[in-house]
Design a protein around this motif. Sequence first.
Motif, PDB file in Angstrom:
ATOM      1  N   ARG A   1      50.975  23.105  38.149  1.00 13.80           N
ATOM      2  CA  ARG A   1      49.701  23.736  37.801  1.00 13.80           C
ATOM      3  C   ARG A   1      48.554  22.753  37.990  1.00 13.80           C
ATOM      4  O   ARG A   1      48.696  21.558  37.720  1.00 13.80           O
ATOM      5  CB  ARG A   1      49.717  24.243  36.356  1.00 13.80           C
ATOM      6  CG  ARG A   1      50.654  25.420  36.137  1.00 13.80           C
ATOM      7  CD  ARG A   1      50.529  26.011  34.734  1.00 13.80           C
ATOM      8  NE  ARG A   1      51.424  27.145  34.568  1.00 13.80           N
ATOM      9  CZ  ARG A   1      51.113  28.406  34.928  1.00 13.80           C
ATOM     10  NH1 ARG A   1      49.914  28.674  35.431  1.00 13.80           N
ATOM     11  NH2 ARG A   1      51.976  29.380  34.748  1.00 13.80           N
ATOM     12  N   VAL A   2      47.427  23.286  38.448  1.00 17.14           N
ATOM     13  CA  VAL A   2      46.243  22.459  38.664  1.00 17.14           C
ATOM     14  C   VAL A   2      45.669  22.048  37.314  1.00 17.14           C
ATOM     15  O   VAL A   2      45.360  22.894  36.468  1.00 17.14           O
ATOM     16  CB  VAL A   2      45.183  23.221  39.491  1.00 17.14           C
ATOM     17  CG1 VAL A   2      43.936  22.352  39.670  1.00 17.14           C
ATOM     18  CG2 VAL A   2      45.742  23.646  40.836  1.00 17.14           C
ATOM     19  N   VAL A   3      45.539  20.731  37.098  1.00 21.60           N
ATOM     20  CA  VAL A   3      44.971  20.228  35.841  1.00 21.60           C
ATOM     21  C   VAL A   3      43.455  20.153  35.946  1.00 21.60           C
ATOM     22  O   VAL A   3      42.726  20.719  35.120  1.00 21.60           O
ATOM     23  CB  VAL A   3      45.552  18.840  35.504  1.00 21.60           C
ATOM     24  CG1 VAL A   3      44.920  18.302  34.222  1.00 21.60           C
ATOM     25  CG2 VAL A   3      47.064  18.912  35.373  1.00 21.60           C
ATOM     26  N   GLU A   4      42.951  19.440  36.960  1.00 19.29           N
ATOM     27  CA  GLU A   4      41.509  19.337  37.182  1.00 19.29           C
ATOM     28  C   GLU A   4      41.234  18.808  38.584  1.00 19.29           C
ATOM     29  O   GLU A   4      42.062  18.099  39.167  1.00 19.29           O
ATOM     30  CB  GLU A   4      40.857  18.413  36.149  1.00 19.29           C
ATOM     31  CG  GLU A   4      41.329  16.965  36.207  1.00 19.29           C
ATOM     32  CD  GLU A   4      40.614  16.085  35.210  1.00 19.29           C
ATOM     33  OE1 GLU A   4      39.622  16.564  34.628  1.00 19.29           O
ATOM     34  OE2 GLU A   4      41.036  14.934  35.026  1.00 19.29           O
ATOM     35  N   TYR A   5      40.065  19.147  39.104  1.00 20.65           N
ATOM     36  CA  TYR A   5      39.638  18.641  40.413  1.00 20.65           C
ATOM     37  C   TYR A   5      38.877  17.336  40.213  1.00 20.65           C
ATOM     38  O   TYR A   5      38.197  17.138  39.199  1.00 20.65           O
ATOM     39  CB  TYR A   5      38.761  19.672  41.125  1.00 20.65           C
ATOM     40  CG  TYR A   5      39.567  20.777  41.775  1.00 20.65           C
ATOM     41  CD1 TYR A   5      39.950  20.688  43.111  1.00 20.65           C
ATOM     42  CD2 TYR A   5      39.964  21.900  41.045  1.00 20.65           C
ATOM     43  CE1 TYR A   5      40.704  21.686  43.706  1.00 20.65           C
ATOM     44  CE2 TYR A   5      40.715  22.911  41.627  1.00 20.65           C
ATOM     45  CZ  TYR A   5      41.083  22.792  42.956  1.00 20.65           C
ATOM     46  OH  TYR A   5      41.846  23.783  43.551  1.00 20.65           O
ATOM     47  N   THR A   6      39.003  16.442  41.191  1.00 22.54           N
ATOM     48  CA  THR A   6      38.374  15.118  41.101  1.00 22.54           C
ATOM     49  C   THR A   6      37.481  14.889  42.325  1.00 22.54           C
ATOM     50  O   THR A   6      37.764  15.385  43.425  1.00 22.54           O
ATOM     51  CB  THR A   6      39.434  14.013  41.024  1.00 22.54           C
ATOM     52  OG1 THR A   6      40.321  14.108  42.152  1.00 22.54           O
ATOM     53  CG2 THR A   6      40.249  14.134  39.747  1.00 22.54           C
TER      54      THR A   6
ATOM     55  N   LEU B   1      47.933  17.515  39.658  1.00 18.32           N
ATOM     56  CA  LEU B   1      48.917  18.590  39.610  1.00 18.32           C
ATOM     57  C   LEU B   1      49.981  18.233  38.570  1.00 18.32           C
ATOM     58  O   LEU B   1      50.632  17.189  38.670  1.00 18.32           O
ATOM     59  CB  LEU B   1      49.560  18.787  40.982  1.00 18.32           C
ATOM     60  CG  LEU B   1      50.588  19.914  41.082  1.00 18.32           C
ATOM     61  CD1 LEU B   1      49.885  21.273  40.987  1.00 18.32           C
ATOM     62  CD2 LEU B   1      51.370  19.825  42.390  1.00 18.32           C
ATOM     63  N   LYS B   2      50.161  19.101  37.571  1.00 24.60           N
ATOM     64  CA  LYS B   2      51.167  18.896  36.540  1.00 24.60           C
ATOM     65  C   LYS B   2      52.449  19.578  36.957  1.00 24.60           C
ATOM     66  O   LYS B   2      52.530  20.803  37.016  1.00 24.60           O
ATOM     67  CB  LYS B   2      50.658  19.452  35.201  1.00 24.60           C
ATOM     68  CG  LYS B   2      51.657  19.328  34.058  1.00 24.60           C
ATOM     69  CD  LYS B   2      51.954  17.889  33.719  1.00 24.60           C
ATOM     70  CE  LYS B   2      52.895  17.796  32.516  1.00 24.60           C
ATOM     71  NZ  LYS B   2      53.269  16.406  32.197  1.00 24.60           N
ATOM     72  N   THR B   3      53.477  18.773  37.275  1.00 27.30           N
ATOM     73  CA  THR B   3      54.781  19.313  37.634  1.00 27.30           C
ATOM     74  C   THR B   3      55.648  19.389  36.379  1.00 27.30           C
ATOM     75  O   THR B   3      55.173  19.191  35.269  1.00 27.30           O
ATOM     76  CB  THR B   3      55.455  18.442  38.701  1.00 27.30           C
ATOM     77  OG1 THR B   3      55.757  17.151  38.133  1.00 27.30           O
ATOM     78  CG2 THR B   3      54.547  18.248  39.904  1.00 27.30           C
ATOM     79  N   ALA B   4      56.933  19.650  36.577  1.00 30.47           N
ATOM     80  CA  ALA B   4      57.829  19.798  35.431  1.00 30.47           C
ATOM     81  C   ALA B   4      57.992  18.501  34.656  1.00 30.47           C
ATOM     82  O   ALA B   4      58.229  18.523  33.444  1.00 30.47           O
ATOM     83  CB  ALA B   4      59.197  20.307  35.897  1.00 30.47           C
ATOM     84  N   ASP B   5      57.854  17.344  35.344  1.00 28.17           N
ATOM     85  CA  ASP B   5      58.125  16.077  34.661  1.00 28.17           C
ATOM     86  C   ASP B   5      57.024  15.027  34.770  1.00 28.17           C
ATOM     87  O   ASP B   5      57.122  13.969  34.143  1.00 28.17           O
ATOM     88  CB  ASP B   5      59.435  15.480  35.186  1.00 28.17           C
ATOM     89  CG  ASP B   5      59.401  15.259  36.691  1.00 28.17           C
ATOM     90  OD1 ASP B   5      58.480  15.779  37.342  1.00 28.17           O
ATOM     91  OD2 ASP B   5      60.291  14.562  37.215  1.00 28.17           O
ATOM     92  N   LYS B   6      55.975  15.280  35.560  1.00 29.97           N
ATOM     93  CA  LYS B   6      54.928  14.267  35.696  1.00 29.97           C
ATOM     94  C   LYS B   6      53.647  14.893  36.254  1.00 29.97           C
ATOM     95  O   LYS B   6      53.620  16.070  36.630  1.00 29.97           O
ATOM     96  CB  LYS B   6      55.388  13.142  36.621  1.00 29.97           C
ATOM     97  CG  LYS B   6      55.799  13.601  38.001  1.00 29.97           C
ATOM     98  CD  LYS B   6      56.356  12.432  38.814  1.00 29.97           C
ATOM     99  CE  LYS B   6      56.880  12.902  40.159  1.00 29.97           C
ATOM    100  NZ  LYS B   6      57.446  11.786  40.951  1.00 29.97           N
ATOM    101  N   THR B   7      52.601  14.076  36.301  1.00 29.85           N
ATOM    102  CA  THR B   7      51.320  14.502  36.880  1.00 29.85           C
ATOM    103  C   THR B   7      51.099  13.733  38.180  1.00 29.85           C
ATOM    104  O   THR B   7      51.213  12.505  38.197  1.00 29.85           O
ATOM    105  CB  THR B   7      50.160  14.243  35.916  1.00 29.85           C
ATOM    106  OG1 THR B   7      50.381  14.987  34.708  1.00 29.85           O
ATOM    107  CG2 THR B   7      48.835  14.681  36.523  1.00 29.85           C
TER     108      THR B   7
END
Length: 250
Positions: A75-80, A92-98
Amino acid sequence: MLTLTAAVLLSASYGYAQQQIAAPVPPPPPALVAGVPPANMPALPAPVPGQPGPRIPAGPPVPQALRALTTISGRVVEYTANDRYEYDGFSLKTADKTISVKFPAHLGAQLMKAAPKGNAISVNGTYDVTPEGTAFRLFSLKAGSNTITDNAPPVDQNPQGEQVRNFSGTISELNHDPRGTINGVVLGSKTLVSLPPAAVEQLAGYLKIGAQISGTGIKRPVPSGVVTSKNVDVTDARTLSVSGQTYLVN
Protein backbone atom coordinates in the motif's frame (compact mmCIF):
# COMPACT_ATOMS: atom_id res chain seq x y z
CA MET A 1 104.54 41.41 -33.39
CA LEU A 2 101.24 41.21 -35.27
CA THR A 3 102.02 37.68 -36.38
CA LEU A 4 102.73 36.57 -32.79
CA THR A 5 99.49 38.12 -31.49
CA ALA A 6 97.41 36.39 -34.19
CA ALA A 7 99.05 33.06 -33.38
CA VAL A 8 98.21 33.40 -29.67
CA LEU A 9 94.56 34.27 -30.39
CA LEU A 10 94.21 31.37 -32.83
CA SER A 11 95.67 28.98 -30.28
CA ALA A 12 93.27 30.15 -27.55
CA SER A 13 90.23 29.82 -29.86
CA TYR A 14 91.29 26.32 -30.84
CA GLY A 15 91.71 25.28 -27.19
CA TYR A 16 88.26 26.64 -26.27
CA ALA A 17 86.67 24.78 -29.17
CA GLN A 18 88.38 21.57 -28.08
CA GLN A 19 87.00 22.02 -24.54
CA GLN A 20 83.49 22.53 -25.91
CA ILE A 21 83.73 19.43 -28.06
CA ALA A 22 85.17 17.37 -25.23
CA ALA A 23 82.47 18.42 -22.70
CA PRO A 24 80.45 15.39 -21.68
CA VAL A 25 76.88 15.24 -23.02
CA PRO A 26 74.28 13.62 -20.77
CA PRO A 27 73.10 10.35 -22.26
CA PRO A 28 69.52 10.25 -23.60
CA PRO A 29 66.92 8.46 -21.48
CA PRO A 30 66.74 4.76 -22.21
CA ALA A 31 64.21 3.86 -24.85
CA LEU A 32 61.17 1.99 -23.67
CA VAL A 33 61.00 -1.41 -25.26
CA ALA A 34 57.72 -3.25 -25.31
CA GLY A 35 57.69 -5.84 -22.55
CA VAL A 36 60.94 -4.57 -20.93
CA PRO A 37 60.57 -2.36 -17.79
CA PRO A 38 62.95 0.60 -17.24
CA ALA A 39 66.13 -0.14 -15.28
CA ASN A 40 65.01 1.96 -12.27
CA MET A 41 61.64 0.25 -12.03
CA PRO A 42 61.44 -2.30 -9.20
CA ALA A 43 61.11 -5.81 -10.49
CA LEU A 44 57.96 -7.78 -9.78
CA PRO A 45 58.43 -10.77 -7.49
CA ALA A 46 58.87 -14.05 -9.24
CA PRO A 47 55.73 -16.22 -9.30
CA VAL A 48 55.56 -18.90 -6.65
CA PRO A 49 54.24 -22.27 -7.81
CA GLY A 50 50.80 -22.97 -6.37
CA GLN A 51 50.15 -19.35 -5.40
CA PRO A 52 48.36 -16.59 -7.33
CA GLY A 53 50.49 -14.03 -9.13
CA PRO A 54 50.60 -10.27 -8.40
CA ARG A 55 47.19 -8.65 -8.29
CA ILE A 56 46.34 -6.45 -11.28
CA PRO A 57 43.88 -3.61 -10.55
CA ALA A 58 40.52 -4.20 -12.15
CA GLY A 59 39.09 -1.73 -14.64
CA PRO A 60 35.81 0.17 -14.19
CA PRO A 61 32.74 -2.00 -13.67
CA VAL A 62 30.95 -2.95 -16.85
CA PRO A 63 27.31 -1.78 -16.76
CA GLN A 64 24.80 -4.58 -16.86
CA ALA A 65 22.80 -4.74 -20.06
CA LEU A 66 20.08 -6.88 -18.45
CA ARG A 67 18.54 -6.64 -15.01
CA ALA A 68 15.84 -8.95 -13.72
CA LEU A 69 12.44 -7.37 -13.15
CA THR A 70 10.80 -7.99 -9.78
CA THR A 71 7.23 -7.43 -8.64
CA ILE A 72 6.42 -6.12 -5.17
CA SER A 73 2.99 -5.41 -3.69
CA GLY A 74 1.69 -3.28 -0.86
CA ARG A 75 0.00 0.00 0.00
CA VAL A 76 1.12 3.53 -0.80
CA VAL A 77 2.20 5.27 2.42
CA GLU A 78 3.11 8.72 1.06
CA TYR A 79 4.60 10.44 -1.99
CA THR A 80 8.01 12.10 -1.70
CA ALA A 81 9.56 15.02 -3.60
CA ASN A 82 13.13 15.71 -4.73
CA ASP A 83 15.27 18.78 -4.02
CA ARG A 84 13.36 20.73 -6.70
CA TYR A 85 10.05 19.94 -4.99
CA GLU A 86 9.03 17.55 -7.79
CA TYR A 87 7.30 14.34 -6.70
CA ASP A 88 9.45 11.45 -7.92
CA GLY A 89 8.88 8.66 -5.40
CA PHE A 90 6.67 7.08 -2.76
CA SER A 91 6.94 4.76 0.22
CA LEU A 92 5.35 1.32 -0.22
CA LYS A 93 4.32 -0.73 2.83
CA THR A 94 4.64 -4.43 2.05
CA ALA A 95 3.80 -7.36 4.32
CA ASP A 96 7.09 -7.11 6.21
CA LYS A 97 8.80 -3.79 5.45
CA THR A 98 8.58 -0.33 3.87
CA ILE A 99 10.28 0.16 0.50
CA SER A 100 11.25 3.43 -1.20
CA VAL A 101 10.01 3.42 -4.81
CA LYS A 102 11.42 5.94 -7.31
CA PHE A 103 9.81 6.97 -10.61
CA PRO A 104 10.42 9.61 -13.34
CA ALA A 105 8.94 12.93 -12.24
CA HIS A 106 6.85 13.24 -15.43
CA LEU A 107 4.74 10.26 -14.24
CA GLY A 108 3.75 12.06 -11.04
CA ALA A 109 0.30 13.25 -12.15
CA GLN A 110 -0.68 9.84 -13.53
CA LEU A 111 0.53 7.87 -10.53
CA MET A 112 -0.98 10.16 -7.90
CA LYS A 113 -4.34 9.95 -9.66
CA ALA A 114 -4.33 6.17 -10.20
CA ALA A 115 -2.69 5.23 -6.88
CA PRO A 116 -3.37 7.79 -4.15
CA LYS A 117 -2.18 7.39 -0.59
CA GLY A 118 -3.51 4.20 1.03
CA ASN A 119 -4.23 2.32 -2.22
CA ALA A 120 -3.18 -1.30 -2.71
CA ILE A 121 -0.89 -1.64 -5.74
CA SER A 122 1.72 -3.88 -7.35
CA VAL A 123 4.93 -2.46 -8.80
CA ASN A 124 7.19 -4.06 -11.38
CA GLY A 125 10.80 -2.84 -11.48
CA THR A 126 14.42 -3.28 -10.35
CA TYR A 127 16.41 -2.50 -7.24
CA ASP A 128 18.79 0.41 -7.61
CA VAL A 129 21.33 2.31 -5.48
CA THR A 130 20.52 6.01 -4.96
CA PRO A 131 22.15 8.74 -2.82
CA GLU A 132 19.50 7.98 -0.17
CA GLY A 133 20.24 4.25 -0.20
CA THR A 134 18.75 1.25 -1.97
CA ALA A 135 15.49 2.01 -3.76
CA PHE A 136 13.11 0.20 -6.06
CA ARG A 137 13.08 1.72 -9.55
CA LEU A 138 9.57 1.62 -11.04
CA PHE A 139 9.03 0.21 -14.52
CA SER A 140 5.27 -0.26 -14.31
CA LEU A 141 2.54 0.06 -11.71
CA LYS A 142 -0.84 -1.67 -11.50
CA ALA A 143 -3.64 -0.22 -9.40
CA GLY A 144 -6.98 -1.97 -9.93
CA SER A 145 -7.61 -2.00 -13.67
CA ASN A 146 -5.10 0.79 -14.35
CA THR A 147 -1.53 0.06 -15.51
CA ILE A 148 1.02 2.84 -15.86
CA THR A 149 4.34 2.13 -17.60
CA ASP A 150 7.54 4.16 -17.57
CA ASN A 151 7.60 5.74 -21.02
CA ALA A 152 9.42 8.74 -22.44
CA PRO A 153 8.03 12.09 -21.25
CA PRO A 154 5.43 13.62 -23.53
CA VAL A 155 6.59 16.10 -26.15
CA ASP A 156 5.50 19.63 -25.29
CA GLN A 157 3.52 20.94 -28.25
CA ASN A 158 4.05 24.53 -27.14
CA PRO A 159 7.55 24.62 -25.65
CA GLN A 160 8.41 27.71 -23.68
CA GLY A 161 11.71 29.39 -24.38
CA GLU A 162 14.14 30.31 -21.65
CA GLN A 163 12.68 33.05 -19.49
CA VAL A 164 15.30 35.42 -18.12
CA ARG A 165 14.11 36.93 -14.87
CA ASN A 166 15.35 39.09 -12.01
CA PHE A 167 15.16 37.91 -8.43
CA SER A 168 15.69 39.66 -5.13
CA GLY A 169 14.88 38.84 -1.55
CA THR A 170 15.85 37.44 1.82
CA ILE A 171 17.15 33.90 2.16
CA SER A 172 14.50 32.00 4.11
CA GLU A 173 15.91 28.50 3.61
CA LEU A 174 19.02 26.69 2.36
CA ASN A 175 18.20 24.01 -0.20
CA HIS A 176 20.01 20.66 -0.10
CA ASP A 177 20.50 17.81 -2.55
CA PRO A 178 19.89 14.15 -1.54
CA ARG A 179 23.46 13.96 -0.13
CA GLY A 180 22.83 16.92 2.16
CA THR A 181 24.99 19.37 0.18
CA ILE A 182 23.68 22.92 -0.29
CA ASN A 183 22.68 23.46 -3.93
CA GLY A 184 20.61 26.62 -3.72
CA VAL A 185 18.68 29.08 -1.58
CA VAL A 186 14.98 29.82 -1.17
CA LEU A 187 13.90 33.45 -1.16
CA GLY A 188 10.80 34.25 0.84
CA SER A 189 9.42 30.72 0.29
CA LYS A 190 8.59 31.67 -3.31
CA THR A 191 11.77 31.34 -5.40
CA LEU A 192 14.36 28.58 -5.38
CA VAL A 193 17.64 29.95 -6.75
CA SER A 194 19.71 27.00 -7.95
CA LEU A 195 23.50 27.37 -7.62
CA PRO A 196 26.40 25.15 -8.79
CA PRO A 197 28.67 23.62 -6.11
CA ALA A 198 31.61 25.95 -6.89
CA ALA A 199 29.46 29.06 -6.35
CA VAL A 200 28.10 27.70 -3.06
CA GLU A 201 31.63 26.98 -1.86
CA GLN A 202 32.95 30.45 -2.79
CA LEU A 203 30.03 32.28 -1.18
CA ALA A 204 29.60 30.00 1.84
CA GLY A 205 30.15 32.91 4.22
CA TYR A 206 27.33 34.95 2.65
CA LEU A 207 24.66 32.32 1.97
CA LYS A 208 23.00 32.47 5.38
CA ILE A 209 19.36 32.59 6.41
CA GLY A 210 18.35 36.24 6.65
CA ALA A 211 20.92 37.47 4.11
CA GLN A 212 19.80 39.70 1.24
CA ILE A 213 20.70 38.64 -2.31
CA SER A 214 19.62 39.54 -5.83
CA GLY A 215 20.53 38.60 -9.38
CA THR A 216 19.32 37.26 -12.70
CA GLY A 217 18.65 33.73 -13.89
CA ILE A 218 16.71 31.38 -16.13
CA LYS A 219 13.27 30.41 -14.84
CA ARG A 220 12.64 26.70 -15.30
CA PRO A 221 9.05 25.82 -16.30
CA VAL A 222 7.35 22.82 -14.69
CA PRO A 223 7.39 19.97 -17.27
CA SER A 224 4.17 18.30 -18.38
CA GLY A 225 2.99 15.60 -15.96
CA VAL A 226 5.16 16.81 -13.07
CA VAL A 227 3.49 17.57 -9.73
CA THR A 228 5.27 19.82 -7.23
CA SER A 229 5.00 19.80 -3.46
CA LYS A 230 5.36 23.58 -3.17
CA ASN A 231 4.40 26.49 -5.37
CA VAL A 232 8.00 27.62 -5.84
CA ASP A 233 9.63 29.05 -8.97
CA VAL A 234 12.91 27.32 -9.79
CA THR A 235 15.53 29.69 -11.23
CA ASP A 236 19.04 28.74 -12.37
CA ALA A 237 21.24 31.69 -11.35
CA ARG A 238 23.35 33.45 -13.99
CA THR A 239 24.45 36.48 -11.95
CA LEU A 240 24.36 36.91 -8.19
CA SER A 241 24.73 40.09 -6.14
CA VAL A 242 25.62 39.73 -2.49
CA SER A 243 27.15 42.16 0.01
CA GLY A 244 27.59 44.84 -2.67
CA GLN A 245 29.43 42.63 -5.18
CA THR A 246 27.98 41.09 -8.34
CA TYR A 247 29.31 37.74 -9.60
CA LEU A 248 28.90 35.83 -12.83
CA VAL A 249 27.69 32.32 -12.07
CA ASN A 250 29.23 29.64 -14.31
